[in-house]
Design a protein around this motif. Structure first.
Motif, PDB file in Angstrom:
ATOM      1  N   LEU A 121     -61.409  21.156 -15.991  1.00 36.99           N
ATOM      2  CA  LEU A 121     -61.124  22.434 -15.324  1.00 36.99           C
ATOM      3  C   LEU A 121     -61.336  23.503 -16.375  1.00 36.99           C
ATOM      4  O   LEU A 121     -60.744  23.407 -17.463  1.00 36.99           O
ATOM      5  CB  LEU A 121     -59.669  22.532 -14.879  1.00 36.99           C
ATOM      6  CG  LEU A 121     -59.235  21.982 -13.534  1.00 36.99           C
ATOM      7  CD1 LEU A 121     -58.849  20.525 -13.683  1.00 36.99           C
ATOM      8  CD2 LEU A 121     -58.069  22.794 -12.989  1.00 36.99           C
ATOM      9  N   GLU A 137     -55.830  17.505 -12.943  1.00 37.48           N
ATOM     10  CA  GLU A 137     -55.883  17.460 -14.399  1.00 37.48           C
ATOM     11  C   GLU A 137     -57.014  16.533 -14.806  1.00 37.48           C
ATOM     12  O   GLU A 137     -57.265  15.517 -14.141  1.00 37.48           O
ATOM     13  CB  GLU A 137     -54.559  16.915 -14.970  1.00 37.48           C
ATOM     14  CG  GLU A 137     -53.363  17.810 -14.673  1.00 37.48           C
ATOM     15  CD  GLU A 137     -52.045  17.224 -15.213  1.00 37.48           C
ATOM     16  OE1 GLU A 137     -51.741  17.488 -16.387  1.00 37.48           O
ATOM     17  OE2 GLU A 137     -51.350  16.528 -14.462  1.00 37.48           O
ATOM     18  N   THR A 175     -59.805  29.394  -6.837  1.00 34.34           N
ATOM     19  CA  THR A 175     -58.434  29.594  -7.314  1.00 34.34           C
ATOM     20  C   THR A 175     -57.739  28.245  -7.238  1.00 34.34           C
ATOM     21  O   THR A 175     -57.610  27.684  -6.142  1.00 34.34           O
ATOM     22  CB  THR A 175     -57.699  30.628  -6.449  1.00 34.34           C
ATOM     23  OG1 THR A 175     -58.349  31.897  -6.602  1.00 34.34           O
ATOM     24  CG2 THR A 175     -56.247  30.756  -6.872  1.00 34.34           C
ATOM     25  N   GLN A 200     -48.889  26.704 -13.663  1.00 33.53           N
ATOM     26  CA  GLN A 200     -49.766  27.883 -13.550  1.00 33.53           C
ATOM     27  C   GLN A 200     -50.694  27.821 -12.337  1.00 33.53           C
ATOM     28  O   GLN A 200     -51.065  26.748 -11.880  1.00 33.53           O
ATOM     29  CB  GLN A 200     -50.631  27.992 -14.803  1.00 33.53           C
ATOM     30  CG  GLN A 200     -49.861  28.512 -16.008  1.00 33.53           C
ATOM     31  CD  GLN A 200     -50.782  28.701 -17.197  1.00 33.53           C
ATOM     32  OE1 GLN A 200     -51.536  27.796 -17.554  1.00 33.53           O
ATOM     33  NE2 GLN A 200     -50.729  29.886 -17.800  1.00 33.53           N
ATOM     34  N   LEU A 255     -54.506  29.194 -11.428  1.00 32.88           N
ATOM     35  CA  LEU A 255     -55.682  29.588 -12.205  1.00 32.88           C
ATOM     36  C   LEU A 255     -56.732  30.229 -11.302  1.00 32.88           C
ATOM     37  O   LEU A 255     -57.262  29.573 -10.407  1.00 32.88           O
ATOM     38  CB  LEU A 255     -56.284  28.367 -12.900  1.00 32.88           C
ATOM     39  CG  LEU A 255     -55.298  27.511 -13.726  1.00 32.88           C
ATOM     40  CD1 LEU A 255     -55.951  26.191 -14.132  1.00 32.88           C
ATOM     41  CD2 LEU A 255     -54.828  28.294 -14.954  1.00 32.88           C
ATOM     42  N   ASP A 256     -57.027  31.503 -11.539  1.00 34.30           N
ATOM     43  CA  ASP A 256     -58.090  32.171 -10.786  1.00 34.30           C
ATOM     44  C   ASP A 256     -59.435  31.937 -11.468  1.00 34.30           C
ATOM     45  O   ASP A 256     -59.509  31.829 -12.693  1.00 34.30           O
ATOM     46  CB  ASP A 256     -57.822  33.683 -10.731  1.00 34.30           C
ATOM     47  CG  ASP A 256     -56.718  34.013  -9.740  1.00 34.30           C
ATOM     48  OD1 ASP A 256     -56.704  33.402  -8.652  1.00 34.30           O
ATOM     49  OD2 ASP A 256     -55.860  34.854 -10.069  1.00 34.30           O
ATOM     50  N   HIS A 257     -60.478  31.923 -10.663  1.00 27.60           N
ATOM     51  CA  HIS A 257     -61.843  31.831 -11.192  1.00 27.60           C
ATOM     52  C   HIS A 257     -62.024  30.673 -12.165  1.00 27.60           C
ATOM     53  O   HIS A 257     -62.333  30.854 -13.338  1.00 27.60           O
ATOM     54  CB  HIS A 257     -62.241  33.155 -11.870  1.00 27.60           C
ATOM     55  CG  HIS A 257     -62.173  34.326 -10.953  1.00 27.60           C
ATOM     56  ND1 HIS A 257     -62.941  34.448  -9.827  1.00 27.60           N
ATOM     57  CD2 HIS A 257     -61.371  35.433 -10.972  1.00 27.60           C
ATOM     58  CE1 HIS A 257     -62.655  35.570  -9.202  1.00 27.60           C
ATOM     59  NE2 HIS A 257     -61.695  36.185  -9.874  1.00 27.60           N
ATOM     60  N   VAL A 258     -61.804  29.460 -11.659  1.00 25.34           N
ATOM     61  CA  VAL A 258     -62.092  28.288 -12.490  1.00 25.34           C
ATOM     62  C   VAL A 258     -63.147  27.425 -11.812  1.00 25.34           C
ATOM     63  O   VAL A 258     -63.380  27.525 -10.605  1.00 25.34           O
ATOM     64  CB  VAL A 258     -60.840  27.420 -12.758  1.00 25.34           C
ATOM     65  CG1 VAL A 258     -59.853  28.150 -13.665  1.00 25.34           C
ATOM     66  CG2 VAL A 258     -60.182  26.969 -11.470  1.00 25.34           C
ATOM     67  N   PRO A 298     -62.675  27.947 -17.148  1.00 20.55           N
ATOM     68  CA  PRO A 298     -63.071  29.234 -16.564  1.00 20.55           C
ATOM     69  C   PRO A 298     -64.502  29.161 -16.013  1.00 20.55           C
ATOM     70  O   PRO A 298     -65.361  28.504 -16.608  1.00 20.55           O
ATOM     71  CB  PRO A 298     -62.980  30.202 -17.746  1.00 20.55           C
ATOM     72  CG  PRO A 298     -61.958  29.592 -18.651  1.00 20.55           C
ATOM     73  CD  PRO A 298     -62.140  28.102 -18.518  1.00 20.55           C
ATOM     74  N   SER A 337     -47.486  22.793 -16.321  1.00 16.66           N
ATOM     75  CA  SER A 337     -47.358  24.221 -16.661  1.00 16.66           C
ATOM     76  C   SER A 337     -46.947  25.069 -15.462  1.00 16.66           C
ATOM     77  O   SER A 337     -46.403  26.158 -15.628  1.00 16.66           O
ATOM     78  CB  SER A 337     -48.689  24.752 -17.203  1.00 16.66           C
ATOM     79  OG  SER A 337     -49.596  24.936 -16.127  1.00 16.66           O
TER      80      SER A 337
END
Lengths: 438, 438
Positions: free
Chosen positions: B40, B364, B14, B23, B25-28, B42, B21
C-alpha cells in the motif's frame, strides 16, 4: 421536464394496490391521466390514446407512493454529524448547530431530502421545522407531495417571555396560510408545536384555537422519551397525550410523532378517528428513545404511519428500511403478519395519519397518481417467494426504480428527472463541510 | 475467469485498512500479487509490471473484505418463509422444512448464499449446518473463504440413544478432516455442535476431546434466548457458557454464536484469547431473542464478530445492514464511537473471532488479498462528511462495487464474475416454490 399532460400507461405490472380488498394483482395495466389514476385493468384490455407514454412494468411491483409521516428536511445537511447520543444530549448538540445554519443551508438540505426521498419512492412527507421558510420553495420545486409546518419551540417555556412564543405562533400561522395549497395542491399546511417540554400549555391552547378557527390540522412530537413523559408528569401532573387533550388539541386533525411511551389510558385517549401517529423506529433506535407499543396500536387500528424523522437522527430517508425495522423490532404475535401491517403503515396508514386518505395511499381509479415501481432484482431478494415479505424484509430504497407524483414521473428507471442531482450534491457537500468539518 | 496470476493494482483509492494504526489513507495504491497484498503506498509511487490489471479506485473506499461470523448457507432457500416467530416455534417450523430439503436444495441454497455474500462484499464466512455435505462443493466453487462445520444435533438428547449422537460426531469429524484446507486453503473446518439444548454434555465432552486431538477449533450456538439459558440452568444447574467450560470446550479455539443472555460471570469466563463471539443483531431481532450486551463485550475487547445468521432468520446476508443494526440497537455510551466499533467487528474483529487474524481482516502487506471496494454514490450517502459513519449508518450491500478474495476478482463494478447468477436464480426460484409454495 415538468408536469406532462400526456397519459401514462404502466404495462403488465404486478400491483399491490393496498386497496380495501387487500388483493395483489398480477399482469395489470395502470392508466394515468395526470394528476389521477383513471384505471387498473388486466393487461391489454384498456383502450389508450396515441400519445400515451408507456412504462414497462414487467418484473416490477407497482405500489402506492410511500408516505413518510415524519421528517425535518431542513436539517438534512447535519446527517451523520452525531452518534451514540440519546435525545436530550443530542438536542443539546443539535440546537446550536441549527443556529449556525444559513437559510440556504436549509434550502439545500430540503432539496437533498427531496432528492433522497424521490430515490426512495417516498411521494408524500409530513415535515415540521422552525426553519421551514427557506425549505418550502425547495419542497415545491421538487414536485413531491408534502404536509408542512413552521414548528414553534419556545426558548424558555417556563420563565421566558410569553410574547415570544405568541409571536412565533403568529408567524407560523401566517406561513401556513401563505403556503396552503401551493405546488398545484401538492402542499398542504398544518400548524405545529414542537413538544410539551418546549411549549407551555397556554401556547398549546392558543394553537388549538387558531387551528380550529382556520380549519387546519396540527402536528407535534409526543411521548418520544421516558424523560419527556416523566417531566410532563412532574410539571403538569399528566402524561403528554392527556395534556394535549386538556389543551383542546385532540379535537383537531392531529398528527402525533413517536408516541413511544404510552400508558393504557393514553392509547384509549388517542383511539379516535382524527388522531394520527407516526412511528419512527430508526430514529427511536439511534436516539435510544425506547420501543413503541406498535403491535397494540396497529391491532387497535389507530391510524399509524411510518416515518424516518430527520436524517440527523436516522441517518437515511429510506422508508423501506423503516418497514424492515418496524417488522423486526417489535414482538409481533405469531400470525399477525407484520410484513403486511408495515406495508399498510407506509402507504394507506400514513395517508390516514396525514388526513390524505381520500387522495393518496392506494392504487385506485380516482386517486392521485402517486405511485412507485420497485424492482427486486438483487441477489438478496432471491429466491423471492412472497413479494410482501420481500418488501418488508429484503427491499431497500435502492430497489425503487420509478417514482411518480400527481402523474409526473420524478424518477424513471433510477434516473432522476426534475431535480438536478449533480448540483444538489455539489452544494450540499460544500455546505456540510462548513457545518460539520471533514 | 477463475484465479488470475496477473498482479492487480487498485489505483488512487481511499483505504480504510483497519490496521493497528487506525488511520484512513487518501489517495493510495494497493498492489496485489495473488493471493496476497504486497504493498500500500501513495498513488503513483509503486513500480508495477506490465501485465498488471488496473482497478480505478477513485470515488471508492477500499476495505478489508467483510467477515460474516455466523451463517447457515444450506437453508437459504427458505428465506422469507416465516415471520413473527420467536426462536422456539421458529425451530418447530424450520426443522420439518429442512427434512423436506433434498441435497441439491442445500447445494443451490449455498450457491445463492455465496452469490449474495459476494454481492455484499462478504469475503469470509463461518458456516455450520447438519446438511453441510452438499454445501461444501458450492462454497468451494464460489471462491469465497469459509470456516465450515457439519453441525451435530441429537434427535432426543435426554432420552434417545447416545450412539446416534456419537455416530453423527464421527461423521462430522470425517467431514472436517476431508475438507480441511480445500479450495486452495480458503476452506478451513471446525467441529460444531448445535447447542446445549440439543446435545448432551457427554457428547460435548467427546467433541472437546476430538477437537483437541485433531487440533481443530469448534463452534456452537450459546445463550441465544432466555428460554435456552433457563432450560440449561434447570437441567444442568449452570449457564450455557459454564456448561461448555465444564465440558472442556473453553480450552479450545471456540466460536460462540449469539451470546445474547450472558451473566457477569459468563462474560468473565469468556474473556480469554481463544474465545470468539458472533453478534447477530438482525437474527436476534427477527427471532425476538433479546439484545446482547454488546457495548460491554466490545469494551472488554473480546473478539466479537458480526454475523447474519441464516437468511431464514434475517432475511438478508447484508453485513453492512448488520453494522447499522449493531450501531443503533445498543445504548452505546456517548463518545464510544459505535461506527468504528462495528466496522472493526465486521473486519478484523470477525477475523479474530474466526482465528484468521494472521491472514485476513485488515489491508496490510503480507495478508491475503481479501478486500472490497465500496461506492457511496446514492443520494442517501450525501452530504458525506465521514466515511466510517457512512459505512455504519447509510451503506448497504448494494453499495459494494468490487469483491476480491485471495487476489481473485469475484465481482467487478457490480458484475459477478465467477458465479453464474442467472443459473443460480433459476434453480433457486423453482426449488423455493416447491418448498414454500408461492
Amino acid at each position: 421536464m415538468s408536469a406532462s399532460p400526456s397519459p401514462i400507461l404502466i404495462r403488465d405490472v404486478t400491483a399491490i394496490p393496498m386497496a380495501p380488498s387487500g388483493q395483489i394483482l398480477d399482469h395489470v395495466d395502470i392508466l394515468i391521466h395526470p394528476p389521477r389514476i383513471t384505471a387498473l385493468a388486466p393487461t391489454g384490455t384498456l383502450t389508450i390514446a396515441e400519445d400515451t407514454y408507456i412504462l414497462d412494468g414487467r418484473d416490477k411491483l407497482a405500489l402506492p407512493g410511500l408516505v413518510n409521516a415524519h421528517s425535518h428536511a431542513g436539517i438534512t445537511l447535519l446527517k451523520t454529524g452525531s452518534e451514540a447520543l440519546p435525545l436530550e444530549p443530542w438536542l443539546a448538540w443539535l440546537i446550536p448547530k441549527q443556529l449556525e445554519m444559513e437559510p440556504d443551508d436549509c434550502y439545500w438540505g430540503a432539496m437533498l431530502a427531496c432528492l433522497e426521498q424521490t430515490r426512495a419512492g417516498i411521494t408524500t412527507f409530513a415535515d415540521m421545522i422552525a426553519l421551514q421558510e427557506p425549505c418550502a420553495p425547495a419542497i415545491e420545486q421538487a414536485g413531491l407531495r408534502a404536509v408542512i409546518s413552521m414548528s414553534v419551540m419556545e426558548r424558555d417555556p417556563w420563565d421566558g417571555d410569553p410574547a415570544e412564543g405568541q409571536a412565533r405562533l403568529e408567524r407560523s400561522i401566517e406561513f401556513a396560510q401563505r403556503w396552503q395549497g401551493r405546488g398545484g395542491g401538492r402542499i398542504t399546511t398544518r400548524l405545529a408545536a414542537h413538544a410539551v417540554y418546549t411549549v407551555r400549555p397556554g401556547l398549546l391552547r392558543a394553537y388549538a384555537e387558531a387551528a380550529a378557527r382556520l380549519q387546519m390540522g396540527v402536528q407535534i412530537h409526543c411521548s418520544e422519551t421516558r424523560v419527556e413523559v416523566d417531566g410532563c408528569l412532574a410539571r403538569h401532573g399528566r402524561t403528554p397525550p392527556a395534556l394535549l387533550g386538556d389543551c383542546g388539541l385532540l379535537e383537531l386533525p392531529i398528527l402525533l410523532h413517536h408516541a413511544v411511551h404510552l400508558t393504557d389510558d393514553d392509547i384509549t385517549l388517542l383511539d379516535r378517528p382524527n388522531v394520527g401517529l407516526s412511528h419512527n423506529p430508526g430514529s427511536n433506535l439511534k436516539l435510544q428513545s425506547g420501543r413503541a407499543r406498535l403491535p397494540e396500536l396497529v391491532g387497535r387500528q389507530l391510524a399509524v404511519g411510518l416515518g424516518t424523522d430527520s436524517a440527523v437522527s436516522n441517518d437515511t430517508l429510506d422508508l423501506l428500511k423503516e418497514l424492515y425495522l418496524a417488522a423486526v423490532l417489535h414482538d409481533w404475535p405469531p400470525g399477525s403478519g407484520p410484513s403486511w401491517r408495515v406495508l399498510e403503515m407506509a402507504t394507506i396508514g400514513g395517508a390516514r395519519a396525514l388526513g390524505l386518505a381520500d387522495r393518496i395511499g392506494s392504487l385506485e381509479a380516482g386517486k392521485r397518481a402517486d405511485l412507485i415501481l420497485v424492482e427486486l432484482s438483487e441477489p438478496r431478494h432471491l429466491p423471492g417467494s412472497d413479494p410482501v415479505r420481500q418488501l418488508a424484509y429484503t427491499a431497500r430504497s435502492s430497489d425503487v426504480a420509478t417514482t411518480i407524483v400527481d402523474g409526473e414521473i420524478l424518477m424513471e428507471d433510477r434516473v432522476i428527472r426534475r431535480l438536478d442531482a449533480v448540483e444538489i450534491a455539489r452544494e450540499c457537500r460544500v455546505r456540510a463541510r462548513r457545518l460539520l468539518g471533514g
